[in-house]
Enzyme design. Structure first.
Site, PDB file in Angstrom:
ATOM      1  N   ASP A  18      -7.036   1.997  15.342  1.00  0.00           N
ATOM      2  CA  ASP A  18      -7.435   1.341  14.086  1.00  0.00           C
ATOM      3  C   ASP A  18      -7.384  -0.170  14.233  1.00  0.00           C
ATOM      4  O   ASP A  18      -6.938  -0.885  13.337  1.00  0.00           O
ATOM      5  CB  ASP A  18      -6.529   1.796  12.940  1.00  0.00           C
ATOM      6  CG  ASP A  18      -7.101   1.412  11.573  1.00  0.00           C
ATOM      7  OD1 ASP A  18      -8.319   1.169  11.499  1.00  0.00           O
ATOM      8  OD2 ASP A  18      -6.337   1.336  10.604  1.00  0.00           O
ATOM      9  N   GLY A  56       0.830  -1.201   0.000  1.00  0.00           N
ATOM     10  CA  GLY A  56       0.000   0.000   0.000  1.00  0.00           C
ATOM     11  C   GLY A  56       0.857   1.240   0.000  1.00  0.00           C
ATOM     12  O   GLY A  56       2.095   1.185   0.005  1.00  0.00           O
ATOM     13  N   GLU A  57       0.165   2.392  -0.013  1.00  0.00           N
ATOM     14  CA  GLU A  57       0.893   3.649   0.016  1.00  0.00           C
ATOM     15  C   GLU A  57       0.031   4.704   0.679  1.00  0.00           C
ATOM     16  O   GLU A  57      -1.176   4.531   0.842  1.00  0.00           O
ATOM     17  CB  GLU A  57       1.271   4.089  -1.395  1.00  0.00           C
ATOM     18  CG  GLU A  57       0.090   4.302  -2.329  1.00  0.00           C
ATOM     19  CD  GLU A  57       0.533   4.666  -3.727  1.00  0.00           C
ATOM     20  OE1 GLU A  57       1.551   5.363  -3.828  1.00  0.00           O
ATOM     21  OE2 GLU A  57      -0.127   4.244  -4.695  1.00  0.00           O
ATOM     22  N   GLY A  58       0.685   5.792   1.081  1.00  0.00           N
ATOM     23  CA  GLY A  58      -0.025   6.868   1.742  1.00  0.00           C
ATOM     24  C   GLY A  58       0.541   8.212   1.344  1.00  0.00           C
ATOM     25  O   GLY A  58       1.231   8.346   0.327  1.00  0.00           O
ATOM     26  N   GLN A  59       0.268   9.195   2.171  1.00  0.00           N
ATOM     27  CA  GLN A  59       0.637  10.566   1.833  1.00  0.00           C
ATOM     28  C   GLN A  59       2.148  10.768   1.798  1.00  0.00           C
ATOM     29  O   GLN A  59       2.662  11.576   1.024  1.00  0.00           O
ATOM     30  CB  GLN A  59      -0.007  11.513   2.857  1.00  0.00           C
ATOM     31  CG  GLN A  59       0.249  13.000   2.579  1.00  0.00           C
ATOM     32  CD  GLN A  59      -0.446  13.876   3.604  1.00  0.00           C
ATOM     33  OE1 GLN A  59      -1.114  13.379   4.503  1.00  0.00           O
ATOM     34  NE2 GLN A  59      -0.275  15.184   3.479  1.00  0.00           N
ATOM     35  N   PHE A  60       2.876  10.032   2.637  1.00  0.00           N
ATOM     36  CA  PHE A  60       4.310  10.302   2.784  1.00  0.00           C
ATOM     37  C   PHE A  60       5.206   9.139   2.369  1.00  0.00           C
ATOM     38  O   PHE A  60       6.418   9.253   2.440  1.00  0.00           O
ATOM     39  CB  PHE A  60       4.629  10.665   4.230  1.00  0.00           C
ATOM     40  CG  PHE A  60       3.889  11.892   4.693  1.00  0.00           C
ATOM     41  CD1 PHE A  60       4.275  13.156   4.291  1.00  0.00           C
ATOM     42  CD2 PHE A  60       2.791  11.772   5.523  1.00  0.00           C
ATOM     43  CE1 PHE A  60       3.593  14.276   4.702  1.00  0.00           C
ATOM     44  CE2 PHE A  60       2.110  12.891   5.944  1.00  0.00           C
ATOM     45  CZ  PHE A  60       2.503  14.151   5.533  1.00  0.00           C
ATOM     46  N   GLY A  61       4.630   8.017   1.962  1.00  0.00           N
ATOM     47  CA  GLY A  61       5.499   6.910   1.593  1.00  0.00           C
ATOM     48  C   GLY A  61       4.729   5.676   1.200  1.00  0.00           C
ATOM     49  O   GLY A  61       3.541   5.737   0.888  1.00  0.00           O
ATOM     50  N   GLU A  62       5.420   4.537   1.222  1.00  0.00           N
ATOM     51  CA  GLU A  62       4.846   3.278   0.777  1.00  0.00           C
ATOM     52  C   GLU A  62       5.179   2.176   1.777  1.00  0.00           C
ATOM     53  O   GLU A  62       6.116   2.292   2.575  1.00  0.00           O
ATOM     54  CB  GLU A  62       5.398   2.899  -0.603  1.00  0.00           C
ATOM     55  CG  GLU A  62       5.081   3.918  -1.691  1.00  0.00           C
ATOM     56  CD  GLU A  62       5.747   3.570  -3.003  1.00  0.00           C
ATOM     57  OE1 GLU A  62       6.679   2.715  -2.998  1.00  0.00           O
ATOM     58  OE2 GLU A  62       5.358   4.153  -4.036  1.00  0.00           O
ATOM     59  N   VAL A  63       4.377   1.099   1.719  1.00  0.00           N
ATOM     60  CA  VAL A  63       4.631  -0.097   2.515  1.00  0.00           C
ATOM     61  C   VAL A  63       4.841  -1.247   1.544  1.00  0.00           C
ATOM     62  O   VAL A  63       3.989  -1.512   0.688  1.00  0.00           O
ATOM     63  CB  VAL A  63       3.455  -0.403   3.474  1.00  0.00           C
ATOM     64  CG1 VAL A  63       3.767  -1.654   4.290  1.00  0.00           C
ATOM     65  CG2 VAL A  63       3.185   0.771   4.394  1.00  0.00           C
TER      66      VAL A  63
END
Length: 805
Positions: free
Chosen positions: A701, A561-568
């Site tokens: 979460d 996955g990914e988000g606002q500041f990076g990726e997993v």
């Protein structure tokens, strides 16, 4: 707290009949011998080796099946009878012929089913079109499964083979369903009526599957109000195939009644302690249909007794805006009885019900507890337990022991509360902003003062009474983080008052989401752990407690996955055991899967600092059920943190691809999981969350998507589910910026933006629901995101209009 909720979920004496048809399909025990040989009888048998005890699906014992004596004639009634000893909700029947290791070729081409709830009065099952005959087998070996629509509620079942020509038949059988915890044996209602209105289709609102005595009033039976099927918003439509308009509802017209109400009587299998009743009602007000205006219920323990004079009930809040059908909850205030008489008062021209269920508990335990205050006559107790006199003395002894244990627990709780109040340094005060329900949205944007900015909508919730802060007040840390010294903690306390968003700390209520919690920007835009400010202040003074891992040994396999500041990313590494200096018994050359959070190189300085803070905090979490930080790559960009990843992926995907283990899944090699496995995994989640709560960490979460599964059903809690595109539908986006897992959030988290260990407990309860429904659907799947938010307001008001999961 988490273990307590889990134990209450599993051990509580309360039960409810909210049957979910899609999962009420457990094998009842023919194959695995839960149903004993002596509980299986038959009208006749060819030989001893073809007796009824051999009528077990998928087994080749004896001569391979039950075979009634002689040729079966078209007019014959030969039956296989199964005694279940208590009421079950039966949804499915499986049949098989006689294979007998390739020497037998007998099977039943069709059959019918009779059933009984008491062993005396037998009834014949019929489908929605009134047909009794069920198609059976076409060969001697293949299993044929037939859904029973409508389902059967019974304790005795007879399977009766049917033939058109004389022939030899043999059968093997399995029953599928679940226990009928409701205990309802029958209900009595007025006959349903026909809806006719100009410009609208005719709807027949009779109880078409009622199996009792019919007439102007139906009695001594069960029907559509207990079939597990909820009617649609439009009562002229139906879930069923080839049925008439209005099929799913039983309805009455106001002018047809004498006193403006409908009277319904319920009879149960034994005295019960009733908590509540749920009635699923239609509210199509545009067609003159509304939920009932009020309801009142009376109780009695014996058929011949008079109704107790004191009634309980509810006055509903009528809704002229939303035409959706809904459950209305009637609190029954722990009243005890075997019979309930309820009067439902009309609010409009028509009133329609599609389902009624009860929540009840152990009536005998309630009576014993009440005796501590107001002893009952001995005859009353004798009546309650006379059906099981040999076990009464043992049961009473156990109950007395339980009562003494409860007294001790209550004393300890009261003492703990007294000590906590004495230790409180500041009085509690309700903040003015807490007196109004509001929907708080987080943008997760960190300002110059390192505080999270909050964006609020303008919802239509009315002004309400101040909140009960007992639920939301954070507890004191039960212990300090590893390696957190007393001097560091003292330093953190001095700095806390300077960085608190609200001044005058002694006069305010310290909510985690408002005062002493720091939220860090992580790879996804927000680290889901909310961390005490004193902990962050102390830990940032320490070095990272894990080693620098060689970046060139990370082999990317998949972007999770990914988000606002990076990726997993999911990565494979070799030599990790040597890097961690594990024992020589580990195979150091075996590749290991890890999850790598990778920060983009062009992020802001604030995001970069928060990422390093997150590393320092997560590196100190040491628990077997919390994902462990294994190493970092921080000497050059992009910054990375390397965490454990479990072999079987996340719990949501793991469970959604499985069924509850039964002889059917075992025989057909279907991936499955047992209830024991689910319980074991649930205890691991509870253990990990208890550890976080002891440190005053708020996860925010918790869900099955954030739990990773290893071998042998081991489990660890993670925090990067939000970054996975697979679960984007589980999060509600605010103004294109913030995302919130609203279907897992407590009402005060959604309405007030308050996240505490208590709101984590709420999420744990939702996670349990996910697990025990095998993640087949989202929580509140019938509601849109906006309706979920509206529903949280109903939880707060607690007027019986909230929709449960």
């Amino acid at each position: 707290m988490y273990l307590r909720l889990l134990l209450l979920t599993l051990l509580t004496g309360h039960s409810t009949s909210e049957v979910i048809l899609s999962i009420c399909r457990y094998a009842l025990g023919m194959y695995d011998r839960t149903i004993r040989d002596e509980d299986i009888t038959a009208s006749s048998q060819w030989y001893e080796s073809t007796g009824p005890q051999f009528a077990r699906l998928q087994r080749e014992e004896g001569d391979g099946a039950w075979c009634p004596a002689g040729l079966l004639q078209p007019e014959d009634v030969q039956f296989l009878q199964i005694h279940l000893h208590k009421l079950y909700f039966i949804t499915l029947i499986g049949t098989q012929g006689r294979h007998a290791r390739a020497t037998g070729k007998e099977f039943a081409r069709s059959y019918r089913v009779d059933y009984s709830r008491n062993g005396d009065r037998w009834l014949s099952w019929k489908d929605h079109q009134g047909q009794q005959i069920i198609k059976g087998n076409v060969d001697e070996y293949e299993v044929v499964l037939n859904d029973l629509r409508p389902p059967i509620i019974a304790s005795h079942i007879r399977v009766i083979p049917v033939t058109k020509v004389p022939m030899t038949v043999c059968m093997r059988v399995e029953l599928y369903g679940c226990a009928w915890y409701d205990g309802l044996k029958s209900y009595s209602i007025p006959e349903g009526e026909t809806y006719m209105a100009p410009g609208h289709p005719i709807a027949y609102l009779n109880d078409s599957t009622y199996d009792g005595y019919l007439g102007r009033r139906l009695f001594d039976g069960l029907g559509q109000l207990t079939d597990g099927v909820l009617g649609l918003d439009d009562f002229t439509q139906s879930h069923q195939y080839r049925v008439w308009p209005g099929y799913d509802y039983v309805g009455w017209k106001n002018e047809s009644t004498r006193n403006g109400y409908v009277e319904v009587e319920f009879q149960f299998d034994r005295p019960r302690n009733f908590t509540s009743m749920k009635v699923h009602c239609n509210n199509k007000f545009t067609k003159g249909v509304k939920i009932f205006q009020r309801a009142e219920c009376l109780f009695k323990s014996r058929q011949q007794s008079d109704w107790e004079p004191e009634s309980v009930g509810v006055v509903t809040v009528l809704d002229d805006k939303n035409p959706s059908s809904r459950f209305v909850i009637i609190p029954l205030q722990q009243r005890v009885g075997s019979f309930i008489l309820c009067r439902f008062y009309f609010a409009d021209t028509w009133m329609m019900f599609s389902e009624i269920s009860f929540q009840s508990g152990n009536a005998l335990l309630t009576i014993m507890l009440r005796q501590q205050r107001e002893p009952l006559a001995p005859t009353t107790i004798n009546h309650m337990v006379k059906h099981d006199e040999p076990k009464t003395s043992v049961l009473i002894g156990c109950l007395v022991a339980i009562i003494l244990l409860l007294v001790v627990i209550i004393v300890l709780i009261l003492w703990k509360q007294y000590i906590q109040k004495r230790l409180e340094k500041a009085p509690r005060r309700i903040l003015e902003e807490d007196a109004t329900v509001r929907l708080s949205f987080y943008s997760y944007t960190i300002g110059n003062n390192n505080q999270t900015q909050i964006h609020q909508s303008n919802p239509t919730y009315e002004r309400i009474f101040p909140l009960d802060l007992d639920y939301q007040q954070p507890t004191k840390p039960l212990r300090k983080l590893p390696e957190l010294s007393q001097s560091a903690e003292d330093s953190g306390k001095r700095n806390l008052t300077k960085s608190t968003p609200h001044q005058g700390f002694q006069n305010s209520v310290p909510h985690y989401a408002e005062t002493d919690i720091v939220n860090l920007q992580g790879v996804t835009g927000n680290n889901m752990y909310a961390v005490p400010a004193l902990t962050v202040d102390s830990l940032t003074k320490k070095d990272i407690s894990v080693g620098e891992f060689p970046r060139n040994q990370l082999r990317m396999k998949e972007k999770l996955g990914e988000g606002q500041f990076g990726e997993v990313h999911l990565c494979e590494v070799e030599g990790l055991q040597d890097f961690l200096e594990m024992s020589s018994s580990d195979c150091s050359n075996q590749p290991v899967l890890v999850a790598v959070k990778m920060l983009r190189a062009n992020v802001t300085k604030t995001a970069r600092n928060d990422f390093l803070k997150e590393i320092k905090i997560i590196s100190r979490l040491k628990h077997p059920n919390i994902i462990r930080l294994l190493g970092v790559c921080v000497r050059d960009d992009p910054l990375c943190m390397i965490t454990e990843y479990m072999e079987n992926g996340d719990l949501n995907q793991f469970l959604s691809q499985r069924e509850i283990r039964s002889q059917f899944t075992t025989a057909n090699n279907i991936p499955s999981v047992s209830l024991h496995n689910l319980l074991y995994m649930a205890t691991q989640i509870a253990s990990g969350m208890k550890y976080l709560a002891s440190l005053n960490f708020v996860h925010r979460d918790l869900a099955t998507r954030n739990c990773l599964v290893g071998n042998n059903h081991t489990l660890k809690i993670a925090d990067f589910g939000m970054s996975r595109n697979l679960y984007s539908g589980d999060y509600y986006r605010i103004q294109g910026r913030a995302v919130l897992p609203i279907r897992w959030m407590a009402w005060e988290s959604i309405l007030l933006g308050k996240f505490t260990t208590s709101s984590d407990v709420w999420a744990f309860g939702v996670t349990l629901w996910e697990m025990f429904t095998l993640c087949k659907e989202q929580p509140y799947s019938v509601l849109s995101d906006e309706q979920v938010i509206e529903n949280t307001g109903e939880f707060f008001r607690d007027q019986g209009r909230q929709v449960m999961i």
